[in-house]
Structures are given as structure tokens and as C-alpha cells.
Design a protein around this motif. Structure first.
Motif, PDB file in Angstrom:
ATOM      1  N   UNK A 114      12.907  11.722  48.235  1.00 23.04           N
ATOM      2  CA  UNK A 114      12.119  11.797  47.280  1.00 23.04           C
ATOM      3  C   UNK A 114      10.886  10.934  47.781  1.00 23.04           C
ATOM      4  N   UNK A 115      11.067   9.759  48.362  1.00 23.43           N
ATOM      5  CA  UNK A 115      10.194   8.835  48.719  1.00 23.43           C
ATOM      6  C   UNK A 115       9.848   8.767  50.466  1.00 23.43           C
ATOM      7  N   UNK A 116      10.338   9.720  51.131  1.00 21.71           N
ATOM      8  CA  UNK A 116      10.212   9.849  52.499  1.00 21.71           C
ATOM      9  C   UNK A 116       8.947   9.827  52.838  1.00 21.71           C
ATOM     10  N   UNK A 117       7.899  10.719  52.241  1.00 17.26           N
ATOM     11  CA  UNK A 117       6.656  10.767  52.534  1.00 17.26           C
ATOM     12  C   UNK A 117       5.507  10.050  51.758  1.00 17.26           C
ATOM     13  N   UNK A 118       6.213   9.257  50.880  1.00 21.73           N
ATOM     14  CA  UNK A 118       5.389   8.663  49.963  1.00 21.73           C
ATOM     15  C   UNK A 118       4.628   7.503  50.724  1.00 21.73           C
ATOM     16  N   UNK A 119       3.184   7.085  50.116  1.00 20.31           N
ATOM     17  CA  UNK A 119       2.602   5.957  50.617  1.00 20.31           C
ATOM     18  C   UNK A 119       3.289   4.574  50.613  1.00 20.31           C
ATOM     19  N   UNK A 120       3.165   3.851  51.475  1.00 22.95           N
ATOM     20  CA  UNK A 120       3.684   2.346  51.275  1.00 22.95           C
ATOM     21  C   UNK A 120       3.067   1.627  50.008  1.00 22.95           C
ATOM     22  N   UNK A 121       3.513   0.638  49.619  1.00 22.56           N
ATOM     23  CA  UNK A 121       2.771  -0.147  48.591  1.00 22.56           C
ATOM     24  C   UNK A 121       1.657  -0.830  49.209  1.00 22.56           C
ATOM     25  N   UNK A 122       1.325  -1.212  50.181  1.00 25.66           N
ATOM     26  CA  UNK A 122       0.003  -1.710  50.973  1.00 25.66           C
ATOM     27  C   UNK A 122      -1.100  -0.779  50.706  1.00 25.66           C
ATOM     28  N   UNK A 123      -0.742   0.558  50.763  1.00 23.64           N
ATOM     29  CA  UNK A 123      -1.705   1.435  50.357  1.00 23.64           C
ATOM     30  C   UNK A 123      -2.151   1.790  49.152  1.00 23.64           C
ATOM     31  N   UNK A 124      -1.333   1.193  48.087  1.00 25.03           N
ATOM     32  CA  UNK A 124      -1.557   1.412  46.749  1.00 25.03           C
ATOM     33  C   UNK A 124      -1.834   0.142  45.937  1.00 25.03           C
ATOM     34  N   UNK A 125      -1.793  -0.969  46.474  1.00 25.11           N
ATOM     35  CA  UNK A 125      -1.838  -2.082  45.712  1.00 25.11           C
ATOM     36  C   UNK A 125      -2.846  -2.615  45.252  1.00 25.11           C
ATOM     37  N   UNK A 126      -4.053  -2.279  45.858  1.00 23.59           N
ATOM     38  CA  UNK A 126      -5.530  -2.547  45.452  1.00 23.59           C
ATOM     39  C   UNK A 126      -5.667  -1.816  44.026  1.00 23.59           C
ATOM     40  N   UNK A 127      -5.370  -0.519  44.214  1.00 24.03           N
ATOM     41  CA  UNK A 127      -5.492   0.344  43.066  1.00 24.03           C
ATOM     42  C   UNK A 127      -4.878  -0.304  41.918  1.00 24.03           C
ATOM     43  N   UNK A 128      -3.482  -0.598  41.905  1.00 27.16           N
ATOM     44  CA  UNK A 128      -2.764  -1.245  41.104  1.00 27.16           C
ATOM     45  C   UNK A 128      -3.523  -2.532  40.471  1.00 27.16           C
ATOM     46  N   UNK A 129      -4.126  -3.224  41.362  1.00 23.09           N
ATOM     47  CA  UNK A 129      -4.733  -4.690  41.181  1.00 23.09           C
ATOM     48  C   UNK A 129      -6.005  -4.052  40.179  1.00 23.09           C
ATOM     49  N   UNK A 130      -6.646  -2.918  40.638  1.00 15.66           N
ATOM     50  CA  UNK A 130      -7.815  -2.987  39.779  1.00 15.66           C
ATOM     51  C   UNK A 130      -7.646  -2.474  38.466  1.00 15.66           C
ATOM     52  N   UNK A 131      -6.534  -1.751  38.481  1.00 13.02           N
ATOM     53  CA  UNK A 131      -6.173  -1.117  37.131  1.00 13.02           C
ATOM     54  C   UNK A 131      -5.537  -2.151  36.102  1.00 13.02           C
ATOM     55  N   UNK A 132      -5.119  -3.270  36.517  1.00 15.94           N
ATOM     56  CA  UNK A 132      -4.834  -4.479  35.659  1.00 15.94           C
ATOM     57  C   UNK A 132      -6.098  -5.311  35.278  1.00 15.94           C
ATOM     58  N   UNK A 133      -6.977  -5.307  35.943  1.00 15.66           N
ATOM     59  CA  UNK A 133      -8.336  -6.187  35.755  1.00 15.66           C
ATOM     60  C   UNK A 133      -8.438  -6.131  34.273  1.00 15.66           C
ATOM     61  N   UNK A 134      -8.537  -7.408  33.739  1.00 15.65           N
ATOM     62  CA  UNK A 134      -9.230  -7.560  32.475  1.00 15.65           C
ATOM     63  C   UNK A 134      -8.224  -7.164  31.136  1.00 15.65           C
ATOM     64  N   UNK A 135      -6.867  -6.807  31.432  1.00 21.60           N
ATOM     65  CA  UNK A 135      -5.997  -6.381  30.390  1.00 21.60           C
ATOM     66  C   UNK A 135      -4.862  -7.586  30.349  1.00 21.60           C
ATOM     67  N   UNK A 136      -4.184  -7.463  29.105  1.00 24.08           N
ATOM     68  CA  UNK A 136      -2.959  -8.133  28.952  1.00 24.08           C
ATOM     69  C   UNK A 136      -1.830  -7.445  29.415  1.00 24.08           C
ATOM     70  N   UNK A 137      -0.997  -7.580  30.164  1.00 17.99           N
ATOM     71  CA  UNK A 137      -0.064  -6.812  30.870  1.00 17.99           C
ATOM     72  C   UNK A 137       1.394  -6.820  29.694  1.00 17.99           C
ATOM     73  N   UNK A 138       2.061  -5.665  29.630  1.00 12.09           N
ATOM     74  CA  UNK A 138       3.337  -5.450  28.838  1.00 12.09           C
ATOM     75  C   UNK A 138       4.548  -5.124  29.564  1.00 12.09           C
ATOM     76  N   UNK A 139       5.554  -5.519  29.688  1.00 10.68           N
ATOM     77  CA  UNK A 139       6.356  -5.130  30.394  1.00 10.68           C
ATOM     78  C   UNK A 139       7.900  -5.382  29.584  1.00 10.68           C
TER      79      UNK A 139
END
Length: 275
Positions: A70-95
Motif C-alpha cells: 500500500x505504501x510502496x509508491x507513496x511519498x516519503x515524509x520529507x515530501x509532505x512535512x511542510x504541508x503538515x506543518x502549515x496545516x497545524x499553524x495557529x491551531x491547538x492540536x488534539x491527539x
């Protein structure tokens, strides 16, 4: 940031990670899911699979159902980490069990030289223990059933993130109208800040040596001031480092005892790479 505003004045990002193993640095995120919530509405979402550095074991695949194919052709985290970082900006995180997810993502932010978010995190596992009663345990799926939430597919990142959000909203409702973020943080019993999960930029020499060993699959000789062999040198294969409010620890394979063990960082003395 100002912690004294009512909760409905903040935006929240509930997120979840599925990983290739339990320990940051040694293992990778293989799926990320998140939902952004502001004043009663979902205003954004992210979900994608990610390719880890190494193939996953059958044991790990059995937990989340994400296969190597399922992940063989998926992007690596380095390709997506900036998008994740931008998504979090200004928000309180829940997990749910937030220290686990914060640990993995903090390492990725630091590897990418991205600043750590300044906002605090809320853990729905901790909040639910304070505010949701009459359940046999506070696992996410138990809470989903108890609260009659549409939990989607368990152990898939977006579905678990959305379930986490609704557990948080149930807790917020029980806190009462007008409750502040500061009060919510106090009620979970622990302060959770991104900076407390920093590892890759840590200047402590023993942590640098252990990170190098993990990344390059090297053994170390370590003196440990704990256990039955206190003060003796042990040869270990480090697996990962966990920063935790209850005590940071190294997970490593002990050559002498031929088993994986936990070694608390405050009891680790000298550490040297084995060449």
C-alpha cells in the motif's frame, strides 16, 4: 500565546499517525490524518499514506492494516512535512495518547528544519479520564462506542483523528460553557508542548551518540545506573528514543540478555559507538 480565551475562540487540529514501529527516530510515520475544526465546523482535512525507510513487519501490519504494498509508491515524509506543518499553524492540536504522535512529528519537523509549533497540545486520552466516566477503559474505540460516535475504520489515521476530535468536543461540553484553554490544559493534568519532544536538535552528547547509532544501525557500549547490573557497561543496539512526561527513555536490544529493554535517560551514563 493567550491561554485565557474560551475554547470556542481557538481553532483545533485533531490528528493521528500510524507508524512502522513504536519508537521515534528508529521508525517512521506511514499514514497521517488530520481534521481542522473552528467554531463548530470542519474547515480542513489532510490524509495520506507515506513510505517508510524500511519494510514493515507482519506484527505492525496487523495493528493498522497498512501493508508494504500500500505504501510502496507513496511519498516519503520529507515530501509532505511542510504541508503538515502549515496545516497545524495557529491551531491547538488534539491527539489520543498525544505524546506518541508529538514525538514522531517533532522529529520530522526538526529533520526538515521547520520551527516547532508554539501552541499547546491536548490529549484526549488524558481529558477523557477526567471528564468521561462509566467506561471500562479510555481507549479510543471504547470511547467511540460509549459516545456513539461514527468512528470509521479503527487504526486508520483520518478516521481516528476525527474520532479524537469528537471525544475532545464531548469533554469540552462537560467542562461547561465559557471554559478557557488554560482550564482544559489543567484538567488533563499534564502540560504538553511541542518543544518538550525535541530530539534531533538536542545538544546533549549522549543523545547525539544514540541518535547516530539508531540512524546508522550501530551498536553502543553504555553505562547504566539502574537495574541489577548498576554501573556496568552494557552493549546495546538502540531502537528508538521516547520523550515522555513520565520520563524519557531509550528502547534498545540488550546483547547480554538477548531482549529489548527500556533504559531511562536520566540513568544513562557514558555512551560510546562500537566500531
Amino acid at each position: 500565546m493567550n491561554l485565557d480565551l474560551p475554547l470556542n475562540q481557538y481553532s483545533f487540529v485533531a490528528f493521528d499517525t500510524e507508524t512502522s514501529g513504536a519508537y521515534p527516530i528508529g521508525h517512521d510515520v506511514v499514514e497521517f490524518g488530520a481534521v481542522k475544526w473552528f467554531q463548530g465546523q470542519e474547515v480542513g482535512r489532510l490524509q495520506f499514506l507515506l513510505k517508510p525507510r524500511e519494510l514493515m513487519t507482519e506484527f505492525i501490519i496487523g495493528i493498522h492494516g497498512i501493508t508494504n504494498e500500500m505504501v510502496a509508491t507513496s511519498p516519503q515524509m520529507s515530501e509532505k512535512i511542510e504541508e503538515i506543518h502549515n496545516f497545524f499553524k495557529g491551531s491547538i492540536v488534539l491527539a489520543h495518547h498525544a505524546p506518541f504522535d508529538l514525538g514522531f512529528l517533532t522529529v520530522e519537523f526538526e529533520k526538515a528544519r521547520l520551527s516547532l509549533p508554539m501552541e499547546p497540545a491536548l490529549c484526549t486520552s488524558l481529558l477523557s479520564r477526567k471528564w468521561i466516566h462509566g467506561v471500562e477503559n479510555h481507549k479510543l474505540q471504547t470511547l467511540v462506542k460509549h459516545l456513539q460516535i461514527d468512528g470509521g475504520q479503527a487504526h486508520r489515521a483520518y478516521d481516528d483523528a476525527k474520532a479524537c476530535l469528537h471525544v475532545a468536543l464531548a469533554c469540552f461540553e462537560k467542562m461547561g460553557e465559557g471554559v478557557t484553554l488554560k482550564r482544559a490544559i489543567e484538567s488533563q493534568g499534564k502540560n504538553l508542548w511541542w518543544k518538550d519532544y525535541s530530539l534531533m536538535l538536542n545538544s546533549e552528547e549522549k543523545i547525539k551518540v544514540l541518535i547516530e547509532a539508531i540512524l546508522n544501525k550501530k551498536d553502543v557500549d553504555m553505562i547504566y545506573q539502574g537495574g541489577s547490573k548498576k554501573g556496568e557497561t552494557r552493549r546495546l543496539t538502540p531502537i528508538g528514543i521516547v520523550r515522555n512526561p513520565d520520563g524519557d527513555f531509550l528502547q534498545a536490544h540488550c546483547h547480554q540478555e538477548q531482549t529489548a529493554k527500556r533504559y531511562y535517560m536520566n540513568k544513562i551514563g557514558d555512551v560510546a559507538l562500537v566500531f
